[in-house]
Design a protein around this motif. Sequence first.
Motif, PDB file in Angstrom:
ATOM      1  N   PHE A 416       0.856  -1.185   0.000  1.00  0.00           N
ATOM      2  CA  PHE A 416       0.000   0.000   0.000  1.00  0.00           C
ATOM      3  C   PHE A 416       0.890   1.233   0.000  1.00  0.00           C
ATOM      4  CE2 PHE A 416       0.318  -1.867   4.228  1.00  0.00           C
ATOM      5  CZ  PHE A 416       0.849  -0.831   4.985  1.00  0.00           C
ATOM      6  N   ARG A 417       0.274   2.360  -0.092  1.00  0.00           N
ATOM      7  CA  ARG A 417       0.992   3.603  -0.290  1.00  0.00           C
ATOM      8  C   ARG A 417       1.990   3.866   0.849  1.00  0.00           C
ATOM      9  NH1 ARG A 417      -1.840   9.608  -0.800  1.00  0.00           N
ATOM     10  NH2 ARG A 417       0.041  10.750  -1.437  1.00  0.00           N
ATOM     11  N   ASP A 418       3.195   4.325   0.471  1.00  0.00           N
ATOM     12  CA  ASP A 418       4.261   4.725   1.383  1.00  0.00           C
ATOM     13  C   ASP A 418       4.850   3.549   2.163  1.00  0.00           C
ATOM     14  OD1 ASP A 418       3.915   7.420   0.695  1.00  0.00           O
ATOM     15  OD2 ASP A 418       2.291   7.628   2.155  1.00  0.00           O
ATOM     16  N   PHE A 419       4.480   2.328   1.822  1.00  0.00           N
ATOM     17  CA  PHE A 419       5.020   1.140   2.494  1.00  0.00           C
ATOM     18  C   PHE A 419       5.807   0.339   1.462  1.00  0.00           C
ATOM     19  CE2 PHE A 419       4.873  -3.204   4.153  1.00  0.00           C
ATOM     20  CZ  PHE A 419       5.285  -2.996   5.455  1.00  0.00           C
ATOM     21  N   ASN A 420       7.145   0.294   1.612  1.00  0.00           N
ATOM     22  CA  ASN A 420       8.013  -0.347   0.624  1.00  0.00           C
ATOM     23  C   ASN A 420       8.865  -1.423   1.285  1.00  0.00           C
ATOM     24  OD1 ASN A 420       7.269   1.360  -1.604  1.00  0.00           O
ATOM     25  ND2 ASN A 420       8.502   2.971  -0.676  1.00  0.00           N
ATOM     26  N   ILE A 421       8.994  -2.531   0.574  1.00  0.00           N
ATOM     27  CA  ILE A 421       9.847  -3.633   1.010  1.00  0.00           C
ATOM     28  C   ILE A 421      10.829  -3.921  -0.122  1.00  0.00           C
ATOM     29  CG2 ILE A 421       9.938  -6.016   1.823  1.00  0.00           C
ATOM     30  CD1 ILE A 421       6.996  -5.754   2.601  1.00  0.00           C
ATOM     31  N   ASP A 422      12.111  -3.781   0.172  1.00  0.00           N
ATOM     32  CA  ASP A 422      13.162  -4.095  -0.797  1.00  0.00           C
ATOM     33  C   ASP A 422      13.768  -5.440  -0.421  1.00  0.00           C
ATOM     34  OD1 ASP A 422      12.967  -1.692  -2.280  1.00  0.00           O
ATOM     35  OD2 ASP A 422      14.051  -0.642  -0.701  1.00  0.00           O
ATOM     36  N   ILE A 423      13.687  -6.377  -1.357  1.00  0.00           N
ATOM     37  CA  ILE A 423      14.167  -7.739  -1.123  1.00  0.00           C
ATOM     38  C   ILE A 423      15.377  -7.987  -2.019  1.00  0.00           C
ATOM     39  CG2 ILE A 423      13.564 -10.188  -1.233  1.00  0.00           C
ATOM     40  CD1 ILE A 423      10.633  -9.349  -0.887  1.00  0.00           C
ATOM     41  N   ASN A 565      16.983 -11.480   1.843  1.00  0.00           N
ATOM     42  CA  ASN A 565      17.090 -10.490   2.913  1.00  0.00           C
ATOM     43  C   ASN A 565      16.223  -9.299   2.545  1.00  0.00           C
ATOM     44  OD1 ASN A 565      20.647 -11.104   3.503  1.00  0.00           O
ATOM     45  ND2 ASN A 565      18.859 -12.296   4.030  1.00  0.00           N
ATOM     46  N   TRP A 566      15.981  -8.391   3.489  1.00  0.00           N
ATOM     47  CA  TRP A 566      14.976  -7.367   3.212  1.00  0.00           C
ATOM     48  C   TRP A 566      15.272  -6.067   3.951  1.00  0.00           C
ATOM     49  CZ3 TRP A 566      14.097 -11.827   6.037  1.00  0.00           C
ATOM     50  CH2 TRP A 566      13.898 -11.658   7.394  1.00  0.00           C
ATOM     51  N   THR A 567      14.649  -5.015   3.444  1.00  0.00           N
ATOM     52  CA  THR A 567      14.606  -3.705   4.096  1.00  0.00           C
ATOM     53  C   THR A 567      13.184  -3.181   3.956  1.00  0.00           C
ATOM     54  OG1 THR A 567      16.921  -3.220   3.583  1.00  0.00           O
ATOM     55  CG2 THR A 567      15.515  -1.352   4.125  1.00  0.00           C
ATOM     56  N   VAL A 568      12.576  -2.813   5.081  1.00  0.00           N
ATOM     57  CA  VAL A 568      11.182  -2.347   5.099  1.00  0.00           C
ATOM     58  C   VAL A 568      11.167  -0.883   5.521  1.00  0.00           C
ATOM     59  CG1 VAL A 568       8.868  -2.734   6.036  1.00  0.00           C
ATOM     60  CG2 VAL A 568      10.422  -4.671   5.707  1.00  0.00           C
ATOM     61  N   THR A 569      10.426  -0.068   4.777  1.00  0.00           N
ATOM     62  CA  THR A 569      10.320   1.364   5.071  1.00  0.00           C
ATOM     63  C   THR A 569       8.862   1.784   4.975  1.00  0.00           C
ATOM     64  OG1 THR A 569      12.498   1.687   4.066  1.00  0.00           O
ATOM     65  CG2 THR A 569      11.184   3.657   4.488  1.00  0.00           C
ATOM     66  N   TYR A 570       8.428   2.560   5.972  1.00  0.00           N
ATOM     67  CA  TYR A 570       7.076   3.128   5.935  1.00  0.00           C
ATOM     68  C   TYR A 570       7.162   4.607   6.280  1.00  0.00           C
ATOM     69  CZ  TYR A 570       2.145   3.985   6.853  1.00  0.00           C
ATOM     70  OH  TYR A 570       0.877   4.504   6.821  1.00  0.00           O
ATOM     71  N   THR A 571       6.641   5.457   5.388  1.00  0.00           N
ATOM     72  CA  THR A 571       6.721   6.909   5.559  1.00  0.00           C
ATOM     73  C   THR A 571       5.350   7.571   5.519  1.00  0.00           C
ATOM     74  OG1 THR A 571       7.041   7.195   3.168  1.00  0.00           O
ATOM     75  CG2 THR A 571       9.027   7.006   4.528  1.00  0.00           C
ATOM     76  N   GLY A 572       4.301   6.813   5.750  1.00  0.00           N
ATOM     77  CA  GLY A 572       2.962   7.366   5.569  1.00  0.00           C
ATOM     78  C   GLY A 572       2.257   7.810   6.836  1.00  0.00           C
ATOM     79  N   LEU A 573       2.891   7.706   8.016  1.00  0.00           N
ATOM     80  CA  LEU A 573       2.194   8.074   9.254  1.00  0.00           C
ATOM     81  C   LEU A 573       1.867   9.561   9.312  1.00  0.00           C
ATOM     82  CD1 LEU A 573       4.035   5.913  11.930  1.00  0.00           C
ATOM     83  CD2 LEU A 573       1.675   5.688  11.175  1.00  0.00           C
ATOM     84  N   SER A 574       2.738  10.384   8.720  1.00  0.00           N
ATOM     85  CA  SER A 574       2.489  11.827   8.774  1.00  0.00           C
ATOM     86  C   SER A 574       1.308  12.242   7.903  1.00  0.00           C
ATOM     87  CB  SER A 574       3.738  12.594   8.331  1.00  0.00           C
ATOM     88  OG  SER A 574       4.118  12.221   7.018  1.00  0.00           O
ATOM     89  N   LYS A 581      -0.881  17.302  11.817  1.00  0.00           N
ATOM     90  CA  LYS A 581      -0.769  18.549  12.573  1.00  0.00           C
ATOM     91  C   LYS A 581       0.400  18.508  13.553  1.00  0.00           C
ATOM     92  CE  LYS A 581      -5.743  19.444  12.307  1.00  0.00           C
ATOM     93  NZ  LYS A 581      -6.990  19.652  13.078  1.00  0.00           N
ATOM     94  N   ILE A 582       0.945  17.317  13.781  1.00  0.00           N
ATOM     95  CA  ILE A 582       2.047  17.162  14.734  1.00  0.00           C
ATOM     96  C   ILE A 582       3.373  16.950  14.007  1.00  0.00           C
ATOM     97  CG2 ILE A 582       2.896  15.825  16.702  1.00  0.00           C
ATOM     98  CD1 ILE A 582       0.011  14.971  17.210  1.00  0.00           C
ATOM     99  N   PHE A 583       3.347  16.134  12.926  1.00  0.00           N
ATOM    100  CA  PHE A 583       4.570  15.767  12.238  1.00  0.00           C
ATOM    101  C   PHE A 583       4.543  16.244  10.789  1.00  0.00           C
ATOM    102  CE2 PHE A 583       3.647  12.436  15.372  1.00  0.00           C
ATOM    103  CZ  PHE A 583       4.807  12.467  16.135  1.00  0.00           C
ATOM    104  N   THR A 584       5.697  16.653  10.312  1.00  0.00           N
ATOM    105  CA  THR A 584       5.865  16.872   8.872  1.00  0.00           C
ATOM    106  C   THR A 584       6.488  15.643   8.223  1.00  0.00           C
ATOM    107  OG1 THR A 584       8.025  17.902   9.252  1.00  0.00           O
ATOM    108  CG2 THR A 584       6.104  19.362   9.145  1.00  0.00           C
ATOM    109  N   ASN A 585       7.136  14.826   9.019  1.00  0.00           N
ATOM    110  CA  ASN A 585       7.696  13.572   8.507  1.00  0.00           C
ATOM    111  C   ASN A 585       7.767  12.571   9.660  1.00  0.00           C
ATOM    112  OD1 ASN A 585       9.181  11.810   6.604  1.00  0.00           O
ATOM    113  ND2 ASN A 585      10.858  12.134   8.039  1.00  0.00           N
ATOM    114  N   PHE A 586       7.346  11.337   9.356  1.00  0.00           N
ATOM    115  CA  PHE A 586       7.401  10.264  10.356  1.00  0.00           C
ATOM    116  C   PHE A 586       7.669   8.975   9.585  1.00  0.00           C
ATOM    117  CE2 PHE A 586       6.674   7.305  13.544  1.00  0.00           C
ATOM    118  CZ  PHE A 586       6.353   7.898  14.756  1.00  0.00           C
TER     119      PHE A 586
END
Length: 796
Positions: A416-423, A565-574, A581-586
């Motif tokens: 889903f959006r802003d959720f990336n898994i690099d394998i 092996n993997w790397t997981v990144t999620y940047t959609g909480l903001s 209203k609290i975060f510009t990036n999370f």
Amino acid sequence: MIEKDELRRTRGALGYTYAPQTKPFEPFKKLIKSKSKWLQLIKDINFNYAPSQISFKADVFRQFGATRVRNVGGGPYKIPETYNKYFTFDRYYIMQWNLTRSISIDYMATNNARIDEPFGRIDSKIKKDSIRSNLFKGGRNTNFRQEVTATYNVPTNKIPLLDWTTLRASYNTRYNWLASSQLPESRLLGNTLANTQTRTINGELKFEELYNKWRFLRAVNSSAPPQQQNADSKGKDGDKKGDAKKGDAKKGNPKNGDTKTGDVNQIQQLPGQQQIATSGGVRYDTIRNKKGKIIKIKKIKEKKVKAKKDPNQLPEISPLPKFFLRLLTSVKRAAIQYTEDFGTTLPGYMDSTQFLGNNFKSREPGFAYIFGYQPDTNWINKFGAKGLLSMDTLVSEMIRQRYNQRLNLTAQVSPFRDFNIDINLDKTYDKQYSELYKDTSKFDNVGLTRLNPYALGSFSVSYISYQTLFTKFNPSVISETFKEFESNRAILSKKLSGLNPYQGGVIDPNDPNYFKGYGRYAQDVVIPAFLAAYSKKDPTSIKLTKNSNPNLRSNPFSGIIPKPNWTVTYTGLSRLRGMDKIFTNFSIRHGYHSTFSMNSFNTALLFTDPNRVGYPFFRDTLTGNYIPYFLVPNITIQEAFDPLIEIDMTFTNQLTARFEFKKSRQLSLSLIDYQLAENRSTEVTFGFNWRQKGIPIIKNLRIGKNGMKLDNDVTFKFDFSLRDDATSNSKLDQNQAFGTAGQKVIRIAPSIDYILNNRVSMKLYFEQTRNIPKISNSFPITNTRGGLQIRISLTQ
């Protein structure tokens, strides 16, 4: 002391380049008129009938030097001259040919030759004729090397079903012929042949382009809201209908005294009402007014027009099915890189070279070898039987072959959006083989014999072993995983005894828990037992090492397959409501990388397999264990959660905070002293960075003649990290463990940065690092530094 020193250098060169501007010939471009994508591949068939570039360069260089030493006090006798001279004739060839738009061939070759000269000065006609004759023959070849690269970009973009893929294949080969010395003894040892072959495949699967071929899947992966219908046209239609009704009501209102019988064909148009012209859409209604007269009212019947459907409009999909469909189409991209690299060196080659490295009189070594063929045992035997390899008894240089294999697979998954898994998945395998191919007929009347065959190499794959990473760890206590490793050996010994036909199910009388030849320290037992224990698997499911080496490419450890092996990144909480209203990036990040490797392995010279069943027959007289084909001195597993969790936050008030937790482990098992060194490391990092414009305490202060205010940006930084390392050594069957190294490292580093103006900046900092050892032979160390740092820029 020098009576005469003469040195002359002469160089001449001639070059030619031919680069025609040709258009590729396309035989089907005009014949096929259809614009169908299915015929595009045939329509675009093309080839170039001429090379793109042909270059040739001949470089002739001659040096003549003569030195005569003065005869001091020796009478009229003159000491003979010594000469420093050589005459070279080098040729360089380049050809580039784009056979098609997808296929290209690059050829480069260099031929080094010497023009042999008679001894001394060239002061007679016979000597000059000799040099001239050698020059016109091209000289005596001393070295010839060439390189050919063929590349094919597979035109998958012209095939509708495969236009979302790319594929590129390349083939590179190098060939080298090196002449021996002109000394008689060296000429008997022959020349040296060498070739290489490299095959590479690069492919990419762009699944996102595949999904976009269908409107339904395009709607599934679209982040934009569903396209709205033209609200403006709806509004206009609504206004028309409403106005028409209003106009009709007014016309047909009995209270309207202005309505007359003569106004039958007149239609009262209200302000803002549009007149709609229709054909056959007029009708008349009758109504009785207050006076009792029947009057006709003209009404215009509206024509219903169907709204045109936008072909690009995506269908609407409810959130729940859309979520599950996104999971099914979460793989966005995948790529593969695969390379095989071969090389063979054949010393003792007794033939010469003419054109393209080949001798056309003897047809040797053949274009197959010249363009990369890797010879096997039969080919070398036939080659030697033709008399092409030296039969001299002084031959000592070995035939050498090498093989390198590299595999890399990567994939990008986005459920889903802003959720990336690099394998990623990696594999590297390297092997070198050498043998002495020598004539032994003077000793045993056999002829060319293969002596001292020897192979060595290394092996590495991406791996997964985190199953035992989070278990209890005390450097001074045997771990439960190590105990399981020890117990797995008996299971593997039983399994191997049933597979080896030379064993026969005989139990070791000195150690009844194990079978003869597969004792507790046998390599074929220890390696799978170790892998099973530290990856938490059934020991009988671990693939065993192969005890054979049928060819150069064979991998005895092919049963150990690479794992992702993997790397997981999620940047959609903001982006969530309320969080913006609290975060510009999370952002949250997690990664795991592990490697299983054998830094080296080599052939066991005492290995025997008389029946060629793929299992060892000979047992070591000292240990009683079977000697495998390859000896592995050490195996290593390196793994790390880098990081296990990382949180990076940027608040709306310009405060940045970061938290990171890492955990890693390294396992190194020695198969010489049967000792396992386990190192574990845990690291916690925290830091924040806050920028504030104008600090209340100092912003009202003024400095300088003009009273400059100190209201620029001030940045506060604070970094804290804690790393805990420990290393433990455990030896098989010793029932004890002991710490060999370990420490705690604590680091604190606050600082304040202030920019006074565009030329001057200041930094007040403090940093302290404490190193607290865990063993008695080390001592604690504390490093502290701090101060005020002022930077002045003098640039304009």
